[in-house]
Design a protein around this motif. Structure first.
Motif, PDB file in Angstrom:
ATOM      1  N   MET A   1       0.848  -1.197   0.000  1.00 38.66           N
ATOM      2  CA  MET A   1       0.000   0.000   0.000  1.00 38.66           C
ATOM      3  C   MET A   1       0.877   1.238   0.000  1.00 38.66           C
ATOM      4  O   MET A   1       1.855   1.319   0.745  1.00 38.66           O
ATOM      5  N   ILE A   2       0.543   2.194  -0.868  1.00 40.88           N
ATOM      6  CA  ILE A   2       1.249   3.472  -0.920  1.00 40.88           C
ATOM      7  C   ILE A   2       0.474   4.473  -0.072  1.00 40.88           C
ATOM      8  O   ILE A   2      -0.747   4.607  -0.211  1.00 40.88           O
ATOM      9  N   LEU A   3       1.189   5.186   0.802  1.00 39.77           N
ATOM     10  CA  LEU A   3       0.561   6.126   1.728  1.00 39.77           C
ATOM     11  C   LEU A   3       0.816   7.559   1.291  1.00 39.77           C
ATOM     12  O   LEU A   3       1.929   7.919   0.901  1.00 39.77           O
ATOM     13  N   TYR A   4      -0.234   8.387   1.365  1.00 40.01           N
ATOM     14  CA  TYR A   4      -0.154   9.804   0.988  1.00 40.01           C
ATOM     15  C   TYR A   4      -0.651  10.635   2.164  1.00 40.01           C
ATOM     16  O   TYR A   4      -1.778  10.470   2.633  1.00 40.01           O
ATOM     17  N   ASP A   5       0.202  11.535   2.654  1.00 36.93           N
ATOM     18  CA  ASP A   5      -0.164  12.401   3.772  1.00 36.93           C
ATOM     19  C   ASP A   5      -0.600  13.772   3.256  1.00 36.93           C
ATOM     20  O   ASP A   5       0.004  14.314   2.329  1.00 36.93           O
ATOM     21  N   PHE A   6      -1.632  14.318   3.895  1.00 32.89           N
ATOM     22  CA  PHE A   6      -2.138  15.630   3.512  1.00 32.89           C
ATOM     23  C   PHE A   6      -2.303  16.481   4.768  1.00 32.89           C
ATOM     24  O   PHE A   6      -3.181  16.224   5.589  1.00 32.89           O
ATOM     25  N   PRO A   7      -1.450  17.491   4.974  1.00 29.50           N
ATOM     26  CA  PRO A   7      -1.564  18.346   6.163  1.00 29.50           C
ATOM     27  C   PRO A   7      -2.741  19.300   6.052  1.00 29.50           C
ATOM     28  O   PRO A   7      -3.059  19.797   4.969  1.00 29.50           O
ATOM     29  N   LEU A   8      -3.369  19.560   7.186  1.00 27.66           N
ATOM     30  CA  LEU A   8      -4.527  20.453   7.209  1.00 27.66           C
ATOM     31  C   LEU A   8      -4.200  21.803   7.841  1.00 27.66           C
ATOM     32  O   LEU A   8      -5.095  22.596   8.101  1.00 27.66           O
ATOM     33  N   SER A   9      -2.916  22.043   8.086  1.00 25.55           N
ATOM     34  CA  SER A   9      -2.479  23.348   8.578  1.00 25.55           C
ATOM     35  C   SER A   9      -1.077  23.610   8.051  1.00 25.55           C
ATOM     36  O   SER A   9      -0.340  22.679   7.714  1.00 25.55           O
ATOM     37  N   ASN A 192     -18.733  15.392   3.922  1.00 28.31           N
ATOM     38  CA  ASN A 192     -19.168  16.743   4.257  1.00 28.31           C
ATOM     39  C   ASN A 192     -18.568  17.306   5.531  1.00 28.31           C
ATOM     40  O   ASN A 192     -18.662  18.502   5.771  1.00 28.31           O
ATOM     41  N   LYS A 193     -17.950  16.478   6.355  1.00 30.95           N
ATOM     42  CA  LYS A 193     -17.389  16.991   7.592  1.00 30.95           C
ATOM     43  C   LYS A 193     -16.044  16.332   7.870  1.00 30.95           C
ATOM     44  O   LYS A 193     -15.931  15.117   7.896  1.00 30.95           O
ATOM     45  N   VAL A 194     -15.034  17.132   8.077  1.00 31.39           N
ATOM     46  CA  VAL A 194     -13.713  16.633   8.442  1.00 31.39           C
ATOM     47  C   VAL A 194     -13.479  16.811   9.935  1.00 31.39           C
ATOM     48  O   VAL A 194     -12.963  15.927  10.612  1.00 31.39           O
ATOM     49  N   GLY A 195     -13.867  17.950  10.465  1.00 30.85           N
ATOM     50  CA  GLY A 195     -13.698  18.221  11.888  1.00 30.85           C
ATOM     51  C   GLY A 195     -12.691  19.322  12.127  1.00 30.85           C
ATOM     52  O   GLY A 195     -11.627  19.374  11.491  1.00 30.85           O
ATOM     53  N   ALA A 196     -13.023  20.216  13.044  1.00 35.42           N
ATOM     54  CA  ALA A 196     -12.168  21.369  13.314  1.00 35.42           C
ATOM     55  C   ALA A 196     -10.836  20.975  13.932  1.00 35.42           C
ATOM     56  O   ALA A 196      -9.852  21.718  13.835  1.00 35.42           O
ATOM     57  N   ASP A 197     -10.778  19.798  14.580  1.00 36.31           N
ATOM     58  CA  ASP A 197      -9.558  19.386  15.271  1.00 36.31           C
ATOM     59  C   ASP A 197      -8.599  18.590  14.391  1.00 36.31           C
ATOM     60  O   ASP A 197      -7.468  18.316  14.797  1.00 36.31           O
ATOM     61  N   ALA A 198      -9.048  18.187  13.208  1.00 36.87           N
ATOM     62  CA  ALA A 198      -8.198  17.368  12.333  1.00 36.87           C
ATOM     63  C   ALA A 198      -6.969  18.157  11.900  1.00 36.87           C
ATOM     64  O   ALA A 198      -7.057  19.323  11.519  1.00 36.87           O
ATOM     65  N   PRO A 213      -4.162   9.814  -5.279  1.00 37.61           N
ATOM     66  CA  PRO A 213      -5.243  10.648  -4.751  1.00 37.61           C
ATOM     67  C   PRO A 213      -4.901  12.135  -4.848  1.00 37.61           C
ATOM     68  O   PRO A 213      -3.813  12.561  -4.463  1.00 37.61           O
ATOM     69  N   GLU A 214      -5.834  12.917  -5.364  1.00 40.62           N
ATOM     70  CA  GLU A 214      -5.729  14.371  -5.353  1.00 40.62           C
ATOM     71  C   GLU A 214      -6.705  14.865  -4.290  1.00 40.62           C
ATOM     72  O   GLU A 214      -7.919  14.697  -4.432  1.00 40.62           O
ATOM     73  N   ILE A 215      -6.177  15.473  -3.231  1.00 40.51           N
ATOM     74  CA  ILE A 215      -6.966  15.760  -2.033  1.00 40.51           C
ATOM     75  C   ILE A 215      -7.204  17.248  -1.877  1.00 40.51           C
ATOM     76  O   ILE A 215      -6.282  18.055  -2.024  1.00 40.51           O
ATOM     77  N   SER A 216      -8.449  17.590  -1.589  1.00 44.88           N
ATOM     78  CA  SER A 216      -8.828  18.956  -1.242  1.00 44.88           C
ATOM     79  C   SER A 216      -9.646  18.877   0.035  1.00 44.88           C
ATOM     80  O   SER A 216     -10.661  18.165   0.077  1.00 44.88           O
ATOM     81  N   ALA A 217      -9.197  19.598   1.079  1.00 50.46           N
ATOM     82  CA  ALA A 217      -9.878  19.418   2.359  1.00 50.46           C
ATOM     83  C   ALA A 217      -9.797  20.662   3.221  1.00 50.46           C
ATOM     84  O   ALA A 217      -8.829  21.425   3.168  1.00 50.46           O
ATOM     85  N   ASN A 218     -10.848  20.875   4.010  1.00 51.27           N
ATOM     86  CA  ASN A 218     -10.867  21.827   5.113  1.00 51.27           C
ATOM     87  C   ASN A 218     -11.761  21.212   6.184  1.00 51.27           C
ATOM     88  O   ASN A 218     -12.196  20.065   6.052  1.00 51.27           O
ATOM     89  N   LYS A 219     -12.040  21.963   7.251  1.00 55.08           N
ATOM     90  CA  LYS A 219     -12.806  21.370   8.356  1.00 55.08           C
ATOM     91  C   LYS A 219     -14.260  21.086   7.982  1.00 55.08           C
ATOM     92  O   LYS A 219     -14.956  20.381   8.706  1.00 55.08           O
ATOM     93  N   ASN A 223     -12.715  16.299  -0.313  1.00 54.81           N
ATOM     94  CA  ASN A 223     -12.896  15.780  -1.669  1.00 54.81           C
ATOM     95  C   ASN A 223     -11.626  15.056  -2.099  1.00 54.81           C
ATOM     96  O   ASN A 223     -10.523  15.601  -1.968  1.00 54.81           O
ATOM     97  N   ILE A 224     -11.781  13.835  -2.607  1.00 56.36           N
ATOM     98  CA  ILE A 224     -10.645  13.069  -3.109  1.00 56.36           C
ATOM     99  C   ILE A 224     -10.968  12.587  -4.523  1.00 56.36           C
ATOM    100  O   ILE A 224     -12.020  11.988  -4.753  1.00 56.36           O
ATOM    101  N   ARG A 225     -10.078  12.882  -5.448  1.00 59.66           N
ATOM    102  CA  ARG A 225     -10.164  12.349  -6.814  1.00 59.66           C
ATOM    103  C   ARG A 225      -8.976  11.407  -7.021  1.00 59.66           C
ATOM    104  O   ARG A 225      -7.842  11.785  -6.760  1.00 59.66           O
ATOM    105  N   PHE A 226      -9.254  10.205  -7.481  1.00 61.79           N
ATOM    106  CA  PHE A 226      -8.184   9.258  -7.769  1.00 61.79           C
ATOM    107  C   PHE A 226      -7.869   9.317  -9.259  1.00 61.79           C
ATOM    108  O   PHE A 226      -8.719   9.027 -10.109  1.00 61.79           O
ATOM    109  N   LEU A 227      -6.644   9.720  -9.551  1.00 61.71           N
ATOM    110  CA  LEU A 227      -6.230   9.961 -10.914  1.00 61.71           C
ATOM    111  C   LEU A 227      -5.375   8.811 -11.438  1.00 61.71           C
ATOM    112  O   LEU A 227      -4.436   8.363 -10.779  1.00 61.71           O
TER     113      LEU A 227
END
Length: 251
Positions: A1-9, A192-198, A213-219, A223-227
């Protein structure tokens, strides 16, 4: 499995970049060839650039102390292994104490090192560190490997407390994450919900699916699109179902 990290701050974004760059430095430094030590030095220069506007020590201390406070509150929880908890708290105490003991801003002494900054300035130019441009650097690369490694170790030594604290902070964040096994239909997933603490998301995809994965996120929304991938080129959204693992890290 390939892992992709996406920071939210932005704070976590800097932490992840530094963690990666430190691994590059030590990967190349353990080798003996002068070209490997050149690559290690370029990664060290990237660390300097990546932290030019960030107060890494202060941000990291804040994160570690928050983690220590949360874990300390679990001492009376019968479902928590006391031995593991005590060890983790000791590791946090040592990391915090070591950061407090380190002097000055992170990598400040590197920015004030005239010789290294001269190399860094030339390294920003294509082919700028050829021997005819920088004979002093060519001389250093020609020194015995033990001498080069000794010099490099001295340059890196003041950064080690931060590097150790970073690894601990990110590891605890990932280990405490909540994991979900999900599916993206036609290569698309929305929540629809990620969470303010994520603070960090991790997406795991089995290599056999050959997609990224192409990731777009906020609290409020994720949205994830697999390309689909053709070597290093994205060719469009996957048209089939893609199973994946999603980890939410708030710790």
């Amino acid at each position: 499995m390939i892992l992709y990290d996406f920071p939210l701050s932005e704070q976590v974004r800097v932490f992840l970049r530094l963690t990666t760059l430190f691994r590059h430095v030590f990967h190349f430094l353990q080798r003996d060839d002068p070209l490997d030590h050149h690559a290690a030095l370029l990664s060290l220069f990237e660390i300097v650039d990546a932290t030019a506007r960030a107060d890494v020590k202060s941000d990291l201390l804040q994160g570690l102390e928050r983690q220590r406070g949360i874990l300390s509150s679990l001492r009376r929880n019968p479902d928590v292994d006391a031995g593991t908890l005590d060890k983790t708290l000791r590791d946090l105490d040592e990391a915090i104490e070591s950061l407090h003991a380190s002097k000055g801003k992170f990598a400040e002494y590197l920015r004030n090192h005239e010789g290294l900054m001269a190399i860094k300035q030339r390294a920003n130019l294509p082919g700028g560190v050829c021997d005819f441009d920088m004979p002093t650097y060519h001389y250093w690369l020609s020194l015995p490997v033990e001498v080069r490694r000794s010099h490099f170790s001295a340059w890196v030594a003041p950064l080690l407390s931060t590097q150790t604290a970073l690894e601990l902070h990110i590891r605890l964040m990932l280990e405490s994450g909540k994991s979900f096994h999900l599916e993206a239909r036609n290569g698309l997933y929305q929540q629809n919900k990620v969470g303010a603490d994520a603070r960090l998301l991790r997406v795991g995809v089995e290599e056999k699916f050959q997609c990224v994965p192409e990731i777009s996120a906020n609290k409020y929304q994720l949205n994830i699109r697999f390309l689909e991938m053709d070597e290093t080129t994205r060719t469009g959204v996957v048209s089939t179902l893609v199973p994946f693992e999603l980890v939410f890290c708030s710790f």
